[in-house]
Design a protein around this motif. Structure first.
Motif, PDB file in Angstrom:
ATOM      1  N   PHE A 161       4.081   5.267  -5.703  1.00 44.77           N
ATOM      2  CA  PHE A 161       4.102   5.381  -7.092  1.00 44.77           C
ATOM      3  C   PHE A 161       3.478   6.207  -8.060  1.00 44.77           C
ATOM      4  O   PHE A 161       4.046   7.061  -8.721  1.00 44.77           O
ATOM      5  CB  PHE A 161       3.150   3.729  -7.667  1.00 44.77           C
ATOM      6  N   LEU A 162       1.943   6.293  -7.172  1.00 44.61           N
ATOM      7  CA  LEU A 162       1.339   7.986  -7.410  1.00 44.61           C
ATOM      8  C   LEU A 162       2.157   8.623  -7.346  1.00 44.61           C
ATOM      9  O   LEU A 162       1.929  10.442  -8.530  1.00 44.61           O
ATOM     10  CB  LEU A 162      -0.149   7.342  -6.776  1.00 44.61           C
ATOM     11  N   SER A 163       2.287   9.500  -6.087  1.00 44.79           N
ATOM     12  CA  SER A 163       3.192  10.713  -6.089  1.00 44.79           C
ATOM     13  C   SER A 163       4.339  10.659  -7.231  1.00 44.79           C
ATOM     14  O   SER A 163       4.559  11.784  -7.538  1.00 44.79           O
ATOM     15  CB  SER A 163       4.038  10.757  -4.629  1.00 44.79           C
ATOM     16  N   PHE A 164       4.999   9.347  -7.231  1.00 50.79           N
ATOM     17  CA  PHE A 164       6.526   9.310  -8.455  1.00 50.79           C
ATOM     18  C   PHE A 164       5.337  10.064  -9.816  1.00 50.79           C
ATOM     19  O   PHE A 164       6.033  10.691 -10.369  1.00 50.79           O
ATOM     20  CB  PHE A 164       6.989   8.233  -8.887  1.00 50.79           C
ATOM     21  N   VAL A 165       3.969   8.807 -10.346  1.00 54.07           N
ATOM     22  CA  VAL A 165       4.010   9.906 -11.560  1.00 54.07           C
ATOM     23  C   VAL A 165       2.975  10.903 -11.241  1.00 54.07           C
ATOM     24  O   VAL A 165       3.729  11.593 -12.658  1.00 54.07           O
ATOM     25  CB  VAL A 165       2.220   8.823 -11.501  1.00 54.07           C
ATOM     26  N   ARG A 166       2.729  11.831 -10.834  1.00 53.17           N
ATOM     27  CA  ARG A 166       2.523  13.010 -10.688  1.00 53.17           C
ATOM     28  C   ARG A 166       3.970  13.821 -10.795  1.00 53.17           C
ATOM     29  O   ARG A 166       3.922  15.438 -11.265  1.00 53.17           O
ATOM     30  CB  ARG A 166       2.042  14.036  -9.212  1.00 53.17           C
ATOM     31  N   ARG A 208       0.855  -1.089  -0.115  1.00 51.58           N
ATOM     32  CA  ARG A 208      -0.077  -0.078  -0.187  1.00 51.58           C
ATOM     33  C   ARG A 208       1.335   1.682  -0.235  1.00 51.58           C
ATOM     34  O   ARG A 208       0.918   1.994  -0.679  1.00 51.58           O
ATOM     35  CB  ARG A 208      -1.038   0.206   1.431  1.00 51.58           C
ATOM     36  N   ARG A 209       1.949   1.392   0.727  1.00 47.23           N
ATOM     37  CA  ARG A 209       2.798   2.240   1.104  1.00 47.23           C
ATOM     38  C   ARG A 209       3.572   2.354  -0.781  1.00 47.23           C
ATOM     39  O   ARG A 209       3.949   3.656  -0.752  1.00 47.23           O
ATOM     40  CB  ARG A 209       3.782   2.319   2.271  1.00 47.23           C
ATOM     41  N   GLU A 210       3.994   1.314  -1.252  1.00 52.45           N
ATOM     42  CA  GLU A 210       4.684   2.087  -2.245  1.00 52.45           C
ATOM     43  C   GLU A 210       3.698   2.006  -3.246  1.00 52.45           C
ATOM     44  O   GLU A 210       3.824   3.247  -4.809  1.00 52.45           O
ATOM     45  CB  GLU A 210       4.967   0.188  -2.697  1.00 52.45           C
ATOM     46  N   VAL A 211       2.204   1.434  -3.461  1.00 56.75           N
ATOM     47  CA  VAL A 211       1.530   2.142  -4.610  1.00 56.75           C
ATOM     48  C   VAL A 211       0.774   3.782  -4.307  1.00 56.75           C
ATOM     49  O   VAL A 211       0.904   4.516  -5.539  1.00 56.75           O
ATOM     50  CB  VAL A 211       0.335   1.414  -3.984  1.00 56.75           C
ATOM     51  N   ARG A 212       1.482   4.405  -3.055  1.00 52.99           N
ATOM     52  CA  ARG A 212       1.158   6.046  -2.847  1.00 52.99           C
ATOM     53  C   ARG A 212       2.509   6.516  -3.077  1.00 52.99           C
ATOM     54  O   ARG A 212       2.276   7.378  -3.834  1.00 52.99           O
ATOM     55  CB  ARG A 212       0.813   5.764  -1.513  1.00 52.99           C
TER      56      ARG A 212
END
Length: 252
Positions: A14-19, A8-12
């Motif tokens: 990743f989403l921050s990285f994409v932005r 779950r933390r890695e997904v967050r």
């Protein structure tokens, strides 16, 4: 020893990285070893990569896949996959290796991109035959021979002025690589008279998958991206194969 983050933390992350794509930071607890070696053999578990593959399969099955199917139906596009001859070797070995070398290897090896990218692209266009295999072998030799025989040369970094410019341009490089990766997968379809505005929807799953693979490449290394790519490709093909074994009439 640093505690491994949850999925779950890695997904967050990743989403921050994409932005806001960035080249740093690397994962906490990364070993102080040779960066080139860790690029190909990163310290990420196979279990975690399988978790990411499961998540990507779920997202594609529940959200992105239905959109792509709808777009194909509206435009009359059909998939080129031959159910009587599932391309296991291409999906599990060739495509993960060659596509990662073309679209994501240079994200962290930009110094060598100008002379490594042409043989990788030529190998992708040639396909999994003798010529393509020789080009991949040439690419791998070009990567590894300097590391073994001329190690100081292999470690010679880019000048600071070029590095600063690349860091500023990196978000563009990351997203353009993801878009190009998805666009190449239009070749998987017989497009018929599909209008141009539907084409991005056909490869929406590949676009999102490309961003995940790009994040894995930047965060962990090219080896992680290649392995995750292979796992991701293999799951749907295995499911299709199992369904056809149980109901062979579906392939008619």
């Amino acid at each position: 020893m640093a505690e491994r983050p949850t999925l779950r933390r890695e997904v967050r992350q990743f989403l921050s990285f994409v932005r806001r794509p960035r080249l740093a930071p690397r994962p906490a607890g990364r070993r102080a070893a040779d960066g080139f070696w860790q690029d190909w053999f990163p310290a990420v578990s196979l279990g975690r990569l399988l978790q990411w593959a499961l998540l990507m399969w779920a997202v594609n099955l529940l959200f992105l896949g239905p959109i792509a199917v709808m777009a194909a139906g509206l435009g009359g596009a059909t998939h080129r996959l031959n159910l009587h001859n599932i391309p296991w070797l291409t999906a599990l070995l060739w495509a993960p290796l060659v596509e990662e070398l073309v679209f994501r290897y240079g994200l962290r090896r930009v110094k060598n991109l100008w002379w490594l990218l042409p043989p990788a692209v030529a190998a992708m266009l040639s396909g999994p035959g003798l010529a393509g295999g020789l080009l991949v072998a040439a690419f791998m030799a070009a990567c590894w021979l300097p590391y073994g025989a001329y190690r100081p040369l292999a470690r010679n970094p880019l000048p600071w002025s070029i590095r600063r410019r690349y860091v500023r341009a990196f978000p563009w490089a990351f997203h353009l690589a993801s878009v190009a990766f998805s666009a190449v997968h239009l070749y998987n379809f017989n497009l018929a008279q599909t209008p141009a505005w539907l084409l991005p929807l056909l490869v929406l799953p590949q676009w999102v998958t490309g961003m995940v693979l790009g994040w894995q490449r930047v965060r962990h290394g090219i080896g992680a991206a290649i392995v995750l790519h292979a796992i991701f490709n293999g799951g749907p093909l295995l499911l299709v194969w199992l369904v056809l074994q149980a109901a062979p009439d579906l392939a008619l």
